[in-house]
Design a protein around this motif. Structure first.
Motif, short mmCIF file in Angstrom:
data_model
loop_
_atom_site.label_atom_id
_atom_site.label_comp_id
_atom_site.label_asym_id
_atom_site.label_seq_id
_atom_site.Cartn_x
_atom_site.Cartn_y
_atom_site.Cartn_z
N ALA D 48 -4.87 -6.60 -4.94
CA ALA D 48 -4.18 -5.32 -5.14
C ALA D 48 -3.91 -4.67 -3.80
O ALA D 48 -4.84 -4.38 -3.04
CB ALA D 48 -5.04 -4.40 -6.02
N LEU D 50 -2.78 -1.40 -2.64
CA LEU D 50 -2.60 -0.06 -3.19
C LEU D 50 -3.13 0.99 -2.21
O LEU D 50 -3.90 0.65 -1.31
CB LEU D 50 -3.38 0.07 -4.52
N THR D 56 -7.68 4.72 -7.42
CA THR D 56 -7.61 3.27 -7.32
C THR D 56 -8.99 2.65 -7.57
O THR D 56 -9.10 1.59 -8.19
CB THR D 56 -7.06 2.87 -5.93
N SER D 75 -1.93 -0.12 0.98
CA SER D 75 -0.47 -0.22 0.90
C SER D 75 0.21 0.75 1.86
O SER D 75 1.43 0.88 1.86
CB SER D 75 0.00 0.04 -0.53
N ASP D 123 1.12 -4.38 -6.43
CA ASP D 123 1.74 -3.85 -5.22
C ASP D 123 2.11 -2.39 -5.41
O ASP D 123 2.36 -1.93 -6.53
CB ASP D 123 3.04 -4.62 -4.93
N ASP D 124 2.16 -1.69 -4.30
CA ASP D 124 2.72 -0.35 -4.28
C ASP D 124 3.67 -0.32 -3.08
O ASP D 124 3.29 0.10 -1.99
CB ASP D 124 1.59 0.68 -4.14
N GLU D 149 4.06 -0.77 -8.51
CA GLU D 149 3.73 0.61 -8.84
C GLU D 149 4.86 1.60 -8.59
O GLU D 149 4.98 2.60 -9.29
CB GLU D 149 2.52 1.03 -7.98
N GLN D 358 -1.06 -0.07 -15.33
CA GLN D 358 -1.44 -1.23 -14.51
C GLN D 358 -2.43 -2.11 -15.26
O GLN D 358 -2.28 -3.34 -15.31
CB GLN D 358 -2.06 -0.77 -13.19
#
Lengths: 417, 417, 417, 417
Positions: D48, D50, D56, D75, D123-124, D149, D358
């Motif tokens: 992840a 993020l 999170t 991210s 992903d973001d 995201e 998510q």
């Protein structure tokens, strides 16, 4: 020079912060420039008991530019910006204020301000005036006048005056339109919401936000809470204000009814125990409770302490009290002014007008004190108009002027339908 | 019984309309019930110069329930609801009012009210008082007091008092909080927008709406216009109010700057020529111009008439003036109060409080006139609180009461930080 | 020429009203000017079942400028503006519509439109399409396409298409962004509130206003009600929309809970019996009930009729039903679209975009019908952008254009953090 | 276990903060409880990329409760909450993220996540997907799917898919209604304003606030800015959105016109150089410039660096650039997402829904990946409804259900007027 601040090495940061605030204070700046030329406060000693913030630093600079000697102490144990205090000392102004000071230190700092033998006092909550009148009456003869910044202080002073105890004239700066209509409403509105969000990071929209007290501060806060999407509830003791809240679009109910509904509660009454034991008993698990009134007595914290089985600190400005049945109540900033405890107080742009009133009130006292009786006075409306004009000019906004014909019309009564 | 109304056969419809309004007037209703028992106005003759609407009919009924004899004339040539006038006559109250009456008839109707030899006058704009003081001074000795409903009237009366011309005490009902904070703000806000929409059916959102005058009426209108999506501009002569408008989220500028930007203009200044010839010259093609101030002098209509090359009436309450260069200016309701001309005036719910003040003011004069000097007076705050409490109760909303401890706290000054 | 309108002598007033609307319809005007040159609809017969209002008159003029022959019938028995109908006939367009017509006349008028042997149909609620498909299938072969104006109609057409019953392609004009995002939201928002205020003259602020259905119309109405100070409640069947309503600041609850709380109820669901017998049973005395959904089935009026012991008409658009226990329910406009029944429908400025879509959809069908399958289609997004651009230009507002670099960036994926 | 965080000793504070967030995440909590029983992600490795925040951390705990092994990298270089990162490591989840890391470290951390050989990517902003597809194609065969995201990431992925470069199916979580309608609008709205206020402490009311980009984020921010009293201006490239902004009550203009008027500028376009050199050249002295779009390319910072003669840091998140002519431009948070840089990112209450999407998307991929083609997909509407229902329940709000009769009505087309 005597002083008591946390750490002088923070002075450069405090100076930078003071300069940042100054950009949003064009009215005070223009007064400062005039004072520097005219020196209307030459030879005057001023003791100021104020929140020691970057905006106050700009007021102090203006008073000094006008020729005054200024000493500053804190008006709240939690509101001092230590770096600003340091930069004031660095610039030669004695400051007695340390963020988080205990009550003894707090009053010792007020004593230090009293010891400067002031001609003029500035208060934000009337602690300095009360100290002078109760413990240092020998100094009263020297004082020619004072100013009071906030609603709570004005209520106290009016109570003193009503008892015949107030010994010198005080200008209720709070009662200037350019003070309470702006600072109390728009300043408190934004900065209190800011304090709550910084303290909790909760989403405001969809929450039920209960405002207790619908004076200028309450109006501002409730309006801004709704502007962020909250479902707003208002509790009041004055039915006229309560009705105004209804018409402004808020739900109105007694606090007993609101207690089980609210997600966030804010007290701004200027009174005591607006949130009391039986209200805590009715609240939802997770309720958030904060105060933006001057003193930390609006929420009955001792009662909450007694009711709680456990207490911890999930975030810097949050104390979580767990009640017997497992419900948790979150008290913000120890019940002190949340906009100063968890955020940075009123934005400079509104303090610009409040402190312009302070500066001009100081000049007014110097010029008019022989004519002023002991008691609470307000500034002439002309000063309001002057401050508002300067502010509008700084925003590049213009307003109209009555023509002669319009003036005549308003003064006549013969012209009808 | 003498009277002058349009068509008595409309009485049943007027009675139905009056009953409809009565449902939204619970405060006046409760006063009416008490008056019916106590007869506090027994033997009093009241001449009332008011907008002859369904709400006024309920006030008249209340005064009569209290024992008074009531005569009514119109306070504006365009605001009479003819069916209500008929139903009042039908119920035995002399009314002199015909919608659309010319100025001569208007003043003849006021003379008819004067001829009733009143003990108490009620005015909405001070035309009755002015007529008494200028043409019927012989009747003044009989008058024990009066009430004035609106800002414009209070301004006129204060001008009379300042010149020493006002010969009896008048209660400025307008200055009660439960009047101007509600009627002028929320009542004018909604009903003026309603009048403009009924007159034009234009979409408000996306339009630039210019409010000239930011008193209680202007605040209400600008707020509601924004609530409908307008881009709002405010013009003011008082810099403090101008600044408040900025902080309330409106653009503020001089009328010279606003003239070429506005789609819709509203005057609510209480003054004269707020929109003048040079403003018309700068307006966009299709601009809409309306007034909600008391008199039709806020817009310089004679100037517009002079400037226009053509004039026609595209809709009932719209006069389109075509200027030399082809631009069209649309004047609504002949520049008279647009909320009464094109809509139905303030909703009953706000008139409930305004007229509760009128009824209680009448009682107050009967009880206190020997102590009242000629001049403009305000009602005691206690009456405001009483009216607001009744109103909140009628909405099933409750408010808090200070505990003894809270009262004591507010009266003390020793307790500080 | 055959036609059926109320009174041809009203034609001049209808023409004036149509011209008044035209000023607020710059997008349709520019299309009309192009159509007049290019004649894209030459030889096309169009039957339009629409609300016969001044805006529709401008659409009809545009279609005719494009070369079409147009016949118009009403899409709602209560929404016809008789003067506009007269002026249309006067200008040579056959109209079959009389305000207040009974159901038989209503369907006879639709038959008259069908009898014109249209190539294209325009519907607002799908009554014309439904009549063609159920009673005049012989005419279907001649029809090349149609347009549908409203959500309710699109729902019906999608149901027809799902059953395989829809025999020609129909453009869901409602589904264009420049239609539903504006007409349904801002148009319905303002005009529905306008209809309620004209029907009742009640003060909106402080009232609890319940919106049933939070589609585009509901969003618009709830937002405007709050803009006027209402305490807003939303009822929904879709949880995502319900949650959006919460976050938009409205209270959300099931209709069972809302029924006893509301002062004013509005249905905009596109469905049936959104207010049903058990809801009436729970309502407060004096509750006001209105509908702005397309059909008058959203409120269960037969149930209310059954429950009522008495019924009367206190105001033109208000029917008061008195229940057994004395409570009174006020139904507005017989449960028909209140913005058309008691007010004047959507302001011209939003209809400008809706009818620009209609005009361009007509042109699109003429150009593309061979490629369009029977079923419900939407207009290309490019037409939305074109309409929005024209509208913004007419308001003197400008927007940005992507630079080449910005276009490239949006089309790339390699560039990251 | 490998990891790279700032200071493990901060783990207790991070855990407390994570628990604080969890209270506002009831939807995720209920999914977590089900996952703990059903283990739908057993054996799945998830990488992840993020923002490493307390919300999170709750998503990671949920995924782990479902049976997954999770590795996390940042991210965005500025958005990591170091204490939360520490507490995640302490709980056994490898984290590679240090607040303020340089670009090299940032990409090294992504490499570390890639090295975990994930089956699913989160992903973001699409940096992880882009890295996999450009530098680690050997790992692609192992990946069964991913989630994205944010808007910017979805734009990148659609560009990849359009070029045929995307090698596995990705669920655009951003495109779920319960994500973008809430997180992007209400989350960004509040948290961006919060970030700007924390960074500057300026008063919002009375300021001209320019929002560049009127997508969901822009709508939310502009609405909240107005809710705080700002004069709002919107700049857009899409005329339909621009028109919506007008109707929502904002001024709309091209950025060239807005540049000299704004006090505060915010970019949320998802594009590049929305504020460019020529805009800086037109700005007022003291203008404040911030970004809340995903990447720090929306403001042309290199151009500003070139134009500036001096640069300093008056407050922690403010860089003041002084231009040749003395004007000062204040850039906030180095042009990175200001809500994460200067504040704490979206409040937990909206992330609750985003991360519920998510978690359910992860489960959906595990169950459906064999049927999903490489490309960008959206989650079924049923998941939206389920999430919204859970959220409403947690707020004690209820919604209605269609009756059978209502369902039938909506499915029928025969019933008309």
């Amino acid at each position: 020079m005597e002083y008591d601040v946390k750490d002088l090495s923070q002075a450069p940061q405090g100076a930078m912060r003071t300069e940042w605030a100054e950009r949003e204070m064009p009215v005070l700046r223009s007064i400062c420039q005039r004072f520097a030329k005219e020196k209307p406060l030459r030879g005057i000693r001023i003791a100021a008991c104020l929140h020691v913030t970057s905006e106050t630093a700009n007021l102090a600079a203006t008073l000094r530019a006008g020729g005054a000697e200024v000493v500053i102490c804190a008006s709240n144990p939690l509101s001092t910006q230590d770096d600003v205090a340091a930069s004031l000392v660095h610039s030669g102004i004695p400051v007695f204020a340390v963020r988080g000071e205990d009550p003894d230190t707090y009053y010792r700092h007020i004593e230090a301000a009293v010891a400067s033998a002031p001609h003029i006092t500035i208060d934000d909550g009337a602690d300095l005036v009360a100290t002078l009148h109760s413990k240092h009456t020998e100094r009263l003869d020297q004082v020619v006048g004072g100013m009071e910044e906030t609603t709570t202080g004005v209520i106290r002073l009016r109570a003193m005056a009503a008892e015949g105890k107030l010994r010198y004239p005080i200008l209720a700066v709070n009662d200037s339109d350019t003070k309470h209509m702006f600072d109390n409403r728009y300043g408190t509105g934004q900065s209190t919401l800011d304090g709550i969000v910084r303290a909790t990071n909760v989403l405001i929209t969809g929450k039920t936000v209960v405002t207790i007290g619908y004076g200028w501060c309450g109006r501002g806060f409730a309006s801004r809470a709704r502007g962020m999407g909250a479902h707003t509830v208002v509790c009041e003791v004055d039915p006229v204000r309560a009705l105004e809240a209804v018409m402004d679009g808020h739900k109105v109910m007694a606090m007993n009814e609101a207690a089980p509904l609210g997600d966030i509660f804010l007290t701004v009454t200027g009174g005591v125990k607006a949130i009391d034991q039986h209200h805590f008993q009715a609240m939802k698990d997770g309720a958030i409770v904060a105060n933006s009134g001057h003193f930390n007595v609006e929420i009955n914290i001792p009662a909450l302490e007694n009711m709680a089985e456990a207490k911890r600190k999930p975030r810097e400005f949050v104390e979580e009290y767990t009640l017997e049945d497992g419900r948790r109540i979150n008290l913000l900033g120890e019940g002190r002014l949340i906009n100063l405890a968890a955020a940075e107080g009123h934005p400079a742009s509104v303090m610009d007008m409040s402190f312009a009133n302070q500066a001009l009130a100081g000049e007014y006292i110097v010029n008019h004190h022989p004519q002023l009786q002991p008691g609470v006075h307000v500034l002439p409306k002309e000063i309001d108009r002057q401050i508002a004009s300067l502010k509008l000019n700084s925003m590049n906004m213009s307003f109209d002027t009555l023509t002669d014909e319009q003036e005549r019309y308003l003064a006549s009564w013969q012209l009808g339908t």
